[in-house]
Scaffold this motif. Structure first.
Motif, PDB file in Angstrom:
ATOM      1  N   UNK A 101       0.846  -1.196   0.000  1.00  0.00           N
ATOM      2  CA  UNK A 101       0.000   0.000   0.000  1.00  0.00           C
ATOM      3  C   UNK A 101       0.887   1.254   0.000  1.00  0.00           C
ATOM      4  N   UNK A 102       0.324   2.405  -0.389  1.00  0.00           N
ATOM      5  CA  UNK A 102       1.093   3.652  -0.307  1.00  0.00           C
ATOM      6  C   UNK A 102       1.604   3.942   1.096  1.00  0.00           C
ATOM      7  N   UNK A 103       0.827   3.579   2.129  1.00  0.00           N
ATOM      8  CA  UNK A 103       1.280   3.803   3.503  1.00  0.00           C
ATOM      9  C   UNK A 103       2.503   2.953   3.834  1.00  0.00           C
ATOM     10  N   UNK A 104       2.546   1.738   3.312  1.00  0.00           N
ATOM     11  CA  UNK A 104       3.727   0.901   3.544  1.00  0.00           C
ATOM     12  C   UNK A 104       4.960   1.496   2.871  1.00  0.00           C
ATOM     13  N   UNK A 105       4.762   2.097   1.698  1.00  0.00           N
ATOM     14  CA  UNK A 105       5.882   2.771   1.054  1.00  0.00           C
ATOM     15  C   UNK A 105       6.313   4.000   1.853  1.00  0.00           C
ATOM     16  N   UNK A 106       5.349   4.715   2.438  1.00  0.00           N
ATOM     17  CA  UNK A 106       5.686   5.862   3.284  1.00  0.00           C
ATOM     18  C   UNK A 106       6.522   5.427   4.478  1.00  0.00           C
ATOM     19  N   UNK A 107       6.221   4.283   5.035  1.00  0.00           N
ATOM     20  CA  UNK A 107       7.008   3.777   6.163  1.00  0.00           C
ATOM     21  C   UNK A 107       8.465   3.605   5.749  1.00  0.00           C
ATOM     22  N   UNK A 108       8.689   3.060   4.546  1.00  0.00           N
ATOM     23  CA  UNK A 108      10.059   2.868   4.062  1.00  0.00           C
ATOM     24  C   UNK A 108      10.772   4.214   3.912  1.00  0.00           C
ATOM     25  N   UNK A 109      10.050   5.226   3.475  1.00  0.00           N
ATOM     26  CA  UNK A 109      10.649   6.551   3.360  1.00  0.00           C
ATOM     27  C   UNK A 109      10.940   7.147   4.734  1.00  0.00           C
ATOM     28  N   UNK A 110       9.985   7.009   5.637  1.00  0.00           N
ATOM     29  CA  UNK A 110      10.120   7.652   6.945  1.00  0.00           C
ATOM     30  C   UNK A 110      11.289   7.099   7.751  1.00  0.00           C
ATOM     31  N   UNK A 111      11.478   5.792   7.735  1.00  0.00           N
ATOM     32  CA  UNK A 111      12.576   5.230   8.517  1.00  0.00           C
ATOM     33  C   UNK A 111      13.943   5.628   7.943  1.00  0.00           C
ATOM     34  N   UNK A 112      13.957   6.115   6.699  1.00  0.00           N
ATOM     35  CA  UNK A 112      15.196   6.609   6.088  1.00  0.00           C
ATOM     36  C   UNK A 112      15.299   8.127   6.151  1.00  0.00           C
ATOM     37  N   UNK A 113      14.262   8.771   6.664  1.00  0.00           N
ATOM     38  CA  UNK A 113      14.287  10.220   6.796  1.00  0.00           C
ATOM     39  C   UNK A 113      14.116  10.961   5.492  1.00  0.00           C
ATOM     40  N   UNK A 114      13.276  10.453   4.589  1.00  0.00           N
ATOM     41  CA  UNK A 114      13.115  11.045   3.263  1.00  0.00           C
ATOM     42  C   UNK A 114      11.731  11.686   3.150  1.00  0.00           C
ATOM     43  N   UNK A 115      11.647  13.022   3.078  1.00  0.00           N
ATOM     44  CA  UNK A 115      10.354  13.688   2.875  1.00  0.00           C
ATOM     45  C   UNK A 115       9.999  13.730   1.399  1.00  0.00           C
ATOM     46  N   UNK A 116       8.696  13.938   1.126  1.00  0.00           N
ATOM     47  CA  UNK A 116       8.246  13.970  -0.267  1.00  0.00           C
ATOM     48  C   UNK A 116       6.892  14.657  -0.344  1.00  0.00           C
ATOM     49  N   UNK A 117       6.730  15.551  -1.299  1.00  0.00           N
ATOM     50  CA  UNK A 117       5.430  16.158  -1.548  1.00  0.00           C
ATOM     51  C   UNK A 117       5.135  17.372  -0.689  1.00  0.00           C
ATOM     52  N   UNK A 118       4.003  18.019  -0.985  1.00  0.00           N
ATOM     53  CA  UNK A 118       3.648  19.287  -0.360  1.00  0.00           C
ATOM     54  C   UNK A 118       3.328  19.166   1.123  1.00  0.00           C
ATOM     55  N   UNK A 119       2.833  18.020   1.568  1.00  0.00           N
ATOM     56  CA  UNK A 119       2.532  17.854   2.993  1.00  0.00           C
ATOM     57  C   UNK A 119       3.810  17.846   3.823  1.00  0.00           C
ATOM     58  N   UNK A 120       4.843  17.220   3.311  1.00  0.00           N
ATOM     59  CA  UNK A 120       6.092  17.077   4.068  1.00  0.00           C
ATOM     60  C   UNK A 120       7.128  18.148   3.701  1.00  0.00           C
ATOM     61  N   UNK A 121       7.000  18.735   2.507  1.00  0.00           N
ATOM     62  CA  UNK A 121       7.861  19.844   2.092  1.00  0.00           C
ATOM     63  C   UNK A 121       6.926  20.973   1.673  1.00  0.00           C
ATOM     64  N   UNK A 122       6.408  21.752   2.637  1.00  0.00           N
ATOM     65  CA  UNK A 122       5.401  22.772   2.312  1.00  0.00           C
ATOM     66  C   UNK A 122       5.907  23.764   1.272  1.00  0.00           C
ATOM     67  N   UNK A 123       5.038  24.143   0.373  1.00  0.00           N
ATOM     68  CA  UNK A 123       5.351  25.095  -0.680  1.00  0.00           C
ATOM     69  C   UNK A 123       5.828  26.413  -0.082  1.00  0.00           C
ATOM     70  N   UNK A 124       6.995  26.874  -0.529  1.00  0.00           N
ATOM     71  CA  UNK A 124       7.567  28.161  -0.102  1.00  0.00           C
ATOM     72  C   UNK A 124       7.732  28.220   1.417  1.00  0.00           C
ATOM     73  N   UNK A 125       8.021  27.060   2.043  1.00  0.00           N
ATOM     74  CA  UNK A 125       8.122  27.041   3.492  1.00  0.00           C
ATOM     75  C   UNK A 125       9.484  26.678   4.045  1.00  0.00           C
ATOM     76  N   UNK A 126      10.397  26.161   3.201  1.00  0.00           N
ATOM     77  CA  UNK A 126      11.697  25.718   3.701  1.00  0.00           C
ATOM     78  C   UNK A 126      12.766  25.927   2.635  1.00  0.00           C
ATOM     79  N   UNK A 127      14.002  26.047   3.093  1.00  0.00           N
ATOM     80  CA  UNK A 127      15.136  26.103   2.184  1.00  0.00           C
ATOM     81  C   UNK A 127      15.566  24.673   1.845  1.00  0.00           C
ATOM     82  N   UNK A 128      16.249  24.468   0.722  1.00  0.00           N
ATOM     83  CA  UNK A 128      16.616  23.105   0.298  1.00  0.00           C
ATOM     84  C   UNK A 128      17.371  22.320   1.358  1.00  0.00           C
ATOM     85  N   UNK A 129      18.282  22.970   2.104  1.00  0.00           N
ATOM     86  CA  UNK A 129      19.070  22.251   3.092  1.00  0.00           C
ATOM     87  C   UNK A 129      18.216  21.781   4.265  1.00  0.00           C
TER      88      UNK A 129
END
Length: 398
Positions: free
Chosen positions: A220-248
């Motif tokens: 499921x997509x949630x299972x894939x999110x778990x794989x990302x989260x345990x590696x510390x990888x954000x993705x998309x507007x919910x986790x990388x808000x638009x115009x809210x953070x610098x690349x670093x």
């Protein structure tokens, strides 16, 4: 106000005469005053992700950029270097920035070698939430460039994530258009953001994918999110808000999304300046939730039996018994998630020459959506630890 009575002389319930708004407030107050109990219904969480699997990413949208000027056009807008697509050109992960250097969109880029009169091109895979905004952003910068921009229809191409235990981490030797003869209608790239993420794949409508998913378990997509989260990888507007953070801050520099040696692009000036002279005090890290009555976990592991509630969006992380705001919750599944943390408060990383505030005995807490307090512990993945630069030693000139 005197009590009201039935004709039989019995008093009527007071709740019948409370307005709807006050009744909702009263019920909310009663609910909040109840102590947390294990008898509350548990929160369903996904099973542990399979070792080899694939997941359909329905929350992603696709935009095509075709035309003879497409490499030059895209090169001037994203943080990575873009070259003319060939059958051996690998796909990559990159981002669009504002003029002030903040992240607008993080995207995967799939090169398409020239096969028609339209010339070479690219397919961008991004979060569906703001796909329309990115298309407007591209059209705004098109000017006289000989490119054609189009949002692909749903089902025209379907994005997938797939992974195996022995997958390579680097994209060397795997081109965007390189597919076995039996897999026509498939574009793929190595997801090099962190070790073990596998590949991202686009499958055209009607393509035969029997060989592509052979031996893989559906996830499921949630299972894939778990794989990302345990590696510390954000993705998309919910986790990388638009115009809210610098690349670093969102680890785009450590995930290979920024080329610090390329020429001009939108948002380059501040990005390069921060890289060479600035200090990155806050980064997104993987975190684990735990019951405050127990000790913090020693390792970051997903617990499929977790039945606690998740923190609310952007819930403040606090130091138990101390003042300070060491971080904010971003998103999670079960007991694992992502948080934006101050490195020198929640981790042993040193990013400045100043005295660090980190204390290994500190405990950090965050409020859940049910009003309870949860323990939260941040972890620094090995792949990220080796890429965070140590503070520069300022040499004194006599």
């Amino acid at each position: 106000m005197p009590p009201l009575f039935r004709s039989s002389g019995q008093p009527l319930p007071l709740a019948r005469y409370i307005c709807a708004r006050c009744s909702l407030r009263l019920n909310a107050a009663r609910q909040a005053s109840r102590p947390f109990s294990s008898t509350r219904p548990s929160h369903s969480v996904p099973a542990k992700p399979p070792a080899s699997g694939y997941a359909s990413l329905q929350s992603r949208s696709l935009i095509s950029i075709t035309g003879n000027d497409s490499p030059k056009f895209l090169h001037g807008l994203v943080t990575s270097s873009v070259t003319t697509p060939t059958p051996s050109t690998p796909g990559f992960y990159t981002a669009f920035l504002t003029a002030q250097g903040k992240v607008l969109h993080d995207v995967f880029v799939y090169p398409i070698p020239s096969t028609t009169d339209t010339g070479e091109g690219f397919i961008l895979e991004l979060d569906s939430t703001n796909a329309a905004d990115l298309l407007k952003h591209l059209k705004r910068h098109k000017l006289r460039s000989k490119v054609a921009l189009r949002a692909l229809d749903e089902g025209e191409w379907t994005p997938y994530a797939l992974w195996r235990p022995d997958d390579r981490w680097t994209p060397h030797g795997l081109g965007g258009g390189e597919t076995p003869p039996s897999l026509t209608g498939v574009l793929q790239l190595v997801d090099a953001r962190a070790p073990g993420l596998g590949r991202r794949v686009l499958v055209a409508s009607g393509a035969d994918t029997a060989c592509l998913f052979d031996g893989l378990e559906s996830a499921t997509p949630d299972q894939y999110r778990i794989r990302r989260y345990v590696r510390g990888v954000p993705e998309g507007q919910t986790e990388i808000p638009r115009d809210g953070s610098f690349p670093m801050n969102v680890n785009l520099d450590t995930m290979g999304a920024v080329d610090f040696r390329k020429g001009c692009y939108v948002g380059q000036e501040l990005t390069i300046r921060t890289h060479h002279t600035g200090v990155v005090r806050r980064r997104i890290l993987p975190v684990a939730l735990y019951d405050t009555s127990t000790s913090p976990p020693e390792a970051l592991k997903y617990d499929a039996a977790w039945n606690g509630a998740l923190p609310g969006a952007e819930a403040e992380i606090k130091v138990d018994g101390k003042r300070g705001k060491p971080g904010k919750w971003i998103a999670g599944v079960g007991n694992v998630g992502l948080a934006m943390v101050r490195l020198e408060m929640m981790t042993d990383l040193t990013v400045t020459n100043e005295a660090t505030a980190f204390d290994a005995q500190d405990k950090f807490v965050v409020g859940s959506e049910e009003g309870t307090q949860l323990g939260v512990k941040a972890f620094v993945p090995d792949w990220l630890r080796g890429k965070v630069r140590a503070p520069k030693v300022q040499k004194r000139v006599e």
